[in-house]
Design an enzyme around this catalytic site. Structure first.
Site, short mmCIF file in Angstrom:
data_model
loop_
_atom_site.label_atom_id
_atom_site.label_comp_id
_atom_site.label_asym_id
_atom_site.label_seq_id
_atom_site.Cartn_x
_atom_site.Cartn_y
_atom_site.Cartn_z
N CYS A 52 0.92 -1.16 0.11
CA CYS A 52 -0.11 -0.03 0.13
C CYS A 52 0.80 1.27 -0.18
O CYS A 52 1.61 1.46 -1.11
CB CYS A 52 -1.10 0.02 1.24
SG CYS A 52 -2.32 1.36 1.09
N HIS A 100 -3.65 -5.47 1.08
CA HIS A 100 -3.52 -5.95 2.57
C HIS A 100 -3.94 -7.32 2.72
O HIS A 100 -4.45 -7.71 1.89
CB HIS A 100 -4.00 -5.04 3.35
CG HIS A 100 -3.72 -3.49 3.30
ND1 HIS A 100 -2.56 -3.14 4.18
CD2 HIS A 100 -4.41 -2.21 2.87
CE1 HIS A 100 -2.35 -1.74 3.87
NE2 HIS A 100 -3.33 -1.44 3.19
#
Length: 789
Positions: free
Chosen positions: A614, A726
């Site tokens: 991310c 994630h």
């Protein structure tokens, strides 16, 4: 014999007329009615004498119908809805009583407007309700006011006929004011226009926001009672008192409710923060603490699993959570990671109602504020305190829905309940217990020392009303012989009058994701020179100043041959087999943080494998731009340049559950990895790949909808890769394939994917059952002897 049928034609669509009503009109020689209503049944009027008149001519129409029937004709006098509910039946009988030879009057019932509107809204009239017309043409307004006050005070569902016309605009406003004085401004309200006929529309909103929507003479307004909630399909439901989860009576066990109201809130802090009226039908227990990181989240998860194992439908709840670890619900909302873990303990999917307010710190004095899963903005502490009354309305909404849908809600507090400087603005601790009408269990951490001072000091700082909420104490994280605590426990119980419900030893052999950066402080990298063992993989995670979702690496840390540390300086890079750059709440600010810490050039020169998740993926690129200053005041920052990508921050956050599949370049990273990958996305940026970067994976599903979106990037040699997914390492096959590549390069034995082992939640539940008096805890909290049906 002369006969007058007084016919209720229903909402206006022929499909909703009863057979008896259709038959009565077919028999009639003369049909009398208001011209608009006659238009609804025009196909039935062929060959009949039709007497039509306009509004305000009810008496004239009624007399004409009676006279025609008395003259020997069969007459149908039509009313919309039901003829006996604000219809013509009563007037016809009143006028007939004055006639010398009145005709026979037969009342033919129809579907009333309130029934039609209720069917459109869901099931708002399942319990006692009152129907009140706001028209003061025939009833004095003071009489209408008295009826509104009485219905509001008695907690009736209230249906309002004739709510507004061109000439009457204030009555609906005054009715709302009366109802607001007796029930929460978040009470669900349904507005149905042209119910069950052409042009139908419906809105489900709140008592606070109802006047923001169109309301006229063709509308019917239904205001819920204190138990009414909005289900996941956006329907109003008023429980009749059946137990949730028993057959089809009430919300299904384990089903949480989606917030389907329009999100408006009232402006009055005194009304919003008033928690003196507990949520109706709430069965709940709150777990609070003497401080942060005393184990509230884990104790809450354990109680959730215990109650699930006992057959209850149970859900977790934390009104306000400040954490950089977050999770995504199936609908794409963002909540604290701890509540997603607790939902897993309950055996249900996470929902935004489980954590209606999430704060993600962006600076030392400000946070991104996420309410019921969606970002409302970045706020300073002062701005957020001003916003808290509105936030507390959402807390009430969310808790009310959970309480209506489950046997039990286990509530987690935040930090310490005795922070006297914070109590005035509290929406996370005992004010929530007061709102829920429940008792609380106080958790204290003996591992940090001074546990008896923690307990006594906390209770002493509570006012008498708050202290009455505390039903018991749990001493957590004990090491040693618990019998040695007997004198201290006796003192606590004698001094405070609050029983100690158990002493929970530290546990080993299983692990659950931790709450926030407080726990992360205990897992810092070791300082000084290190000579890592050659027989294991040494993985370092950069400890960013705004690190987020570090639970991404729990699965790596759980591998038996992995040693995971947190990197805070250049010296910690030595001997690493893998460097991970995690997510960040402020990517551009953390790039400058890396420069300040001397880590920026050290990472650029690191020669081993590197992974970015991310925000870490964004940092690996050449440049990160934040033109709208959505994350910080830094509008642009140079990236590490390890991937040929650039990122631009967008104003709209992407939050999705996601499924993906590796692309050919992804197989450089994880050879022999096959099958679908699962994860979740929480990011603001859009990353654009340059010519030397190849995509890592293809996202095939977002929040349940099929998509085809490229994700991530891989360097040409496969040494560096980044992804927005994630939870990528929670995929056992991917994790094993990826680590085996590192193991092979280091000469270590490759491993097979783990079998998973025992369920950690069941291990936790067994641990707590052994050391806590769960039955006594439930009894003290008003739940003793309760069995699921």
């Amino acid at each position: 014999m002369s006969i007058l049928y007084v016919v209720g034609i229903g909402p206006g669509d022929l499909d909703h007329m009863t057979f008896h009503a259709t038959e009565a009109i077919e028999r009639a020689q003369v049909v009398v009615g208001y011209k608009t209503y006659l238009g609804f049944i025009e196909p039935l009027l062929d060959g009949k004498e039709v007497v039509s008149s306009g509004m305000m001519k009810e008496v004239d129409r009624c007399r004409e119908a009676l006279d025609a029937a008395a003259a020997g004709k069969t007459v149908a006098l039509v009313s919309s809805g039901d003829a006996g509910v604000y219809g013509m039946a009563g007037l016809a009988m009143e006028l007939a009583a004055a006639m010398t030879a009145p005709p026979e009057i037969v009342v033919v019932p129809g579907v009333s407007a309130v029934q039609a509107a209720a069917s459109v809204l869901g099931a708002p009239l399942m319990h006692d309700f009152a129907v009140i017309s706001l028209s003061d043409l025939l009833t004095p307004w003071d009489a209408i006011e008295r009826r509104l006050v009485a219905a509001a005070a008695a907690d009736f569902v209230v249906a309002l006929y004739n709510p507004r016309s061109k000439g009457r605009v204030t009555q609906i406003e005054e009715a709302r004011t009366i109802l607001l004085a007796a029930r929460a401004s978040t009470t669900p309200v349904g507005i149905v226009r042209n119910a069950c006929r052409g042009g139908e529309s419906r809105v489900v909103t709140t008592l606070a926001a109802m006047l923001d929507h169109e309301i006229d003479m063709f509308s019917l307004v239904i205001i819920g009672n204190s138990a009414t909630f909005v289900d996941r399909e956006g329907r109003m439901v008023t429980p009749r008192g059946y137990k949730a989860g028993t057959g089809d009576q009430g919300p299904g066990a384990g089903e949480t409710q989606k917030n389907s109201v329009d999100g408006h809130v009232a402006d009055s802090p005194s009304r919003i923060l008033d928690s003196r009226s507990p949520i109706s039908h709430s069965r709940s227990l709150m777990v609070v603490g003497t401080a942060s990181d005393v184990g509230k989240s884990i104790i809450t998860a354990g109680i959730c699993r215990i109650m699930k194992n006992r057959g209850f439908s149970v859900a977790p709840f934390k009104s306000q959570n400040m954490a950089l670890n977050s999770a995504v619900t199936p609908e794409g909302g963002e909540i604290g990671r701890a509540q997603a873990v607790q939902a897993e303990a309950c055996g249900i999917e996470p929902h935004t109602d489980m954590n209606p307010v999430l704060l993600k710190p962006t600076t030392d004095c400000g946070s991104q504020v996420i309410v019921q899963g969606a970002v409302v903005g970045n706020m300073t502490v002062r701005e957020y305190n001003d916003y808290k009354p509105s936030a507390f309305e959402k807390v009430r909404e969310s808790f009310g829905r959970l309480a209506a849908a489950h046997d039990l809600v286990v509530i987690e507090g935040a930090g310490s309940i005795a922070e006297i400087n914070l109590k005035r603005h509290d929406i996370a601790n005992l004010k929530v217990a007061e709102m829920a009408g429940c008792k609380a269990v106080l958790v204290a951490d003996i591992d940090r020392g001074g546990v008896f001072a923690q307990i006594v000091g906390t209770l002493e700082l509570l006012d008498p009303v708050e202290r009455e909420r505390i039903a018991g104490v749990v001493i957590n994280k004990f090491r040693g012989d618990a019998s040695l605590l007997a004198p201290g426990i006796g003192f606590i119980e004698e001094r405070t009058g609050v029983p100690v419900l158990g002493v929970v030893p530290c546990f080993s052999g299983f692990r659950l994701p931790e709450e926030d950066s407080v726990a992360l402080e205990k897992r810092k990298a070791e300082n000084g020179d290190r000579d890592p063992a050659a027989e294991r993989l040494n993985i370092g995670v950069v400890k960013l100043s705004r690190i987020s979702n570090y639970t991404d690496f729990d699965a790596l840390e759980a591998e038996p041959d992995v040693r995971l540390t947190y990197v805070e300086g250049e010296e910690h890079l030595r001997g690493l087999d893998l460097l991970v750059i995690p997510g960040s709440k402020a990517t551009t600010a953390d790039l400058f943080f890396l420069m300040e810490q001397g880590l920026f050039p050290a990472i650029k020169s690191f020669t081993g494998p590197i992974v970015g998740i991310c925000g870490g993926y964004q940092m690996l690129g050449k440049r990160v731009a934040d033109p709208h200053a959505v994350e910080s005041d830094i509008r642009e920052a140079e990236g590490l340049g390890l991937l040929d990508v650039v990122t631009v921050m967008l104003e709209q956050k992407s939050t999705h559950r996601a499924a993906a599949e590796l692309l050919p370049s992804g197989f450089l990273v994880a050879p022999r990895c096959r099958g679908e990958l699962a994860g979740y996305e929480i990011h603001l940026g859009e990353t654009i790949l340059g010519p030397s970067a190849r995509p890592f994976a293809r996202i095939t599903s977002r929040s349940g909808a099929p998509v085809e979106v490229l994700d991530g990037a891989v360097s040409s040699d496969g040494r560096v890769f980044g992804t927005y997914l994630h939870g990528i390492f929670d995929n056992a096959v991917f994790r094993t394939s990826f680590l085996n590549r590192l193991r092979k390069a280091k000469g270590l034995a490759e491993r097979r994917p783990g079998q998973g082992g025992d369920d950690p939640f069941n291990l936790l539940a067994a641990h707590l059952e052994k050391h806590l008096d769960i039955d006594r805890m439930l009894e003290l909290c008003g739940l003793g002897g309760t069995l699921p049906e």
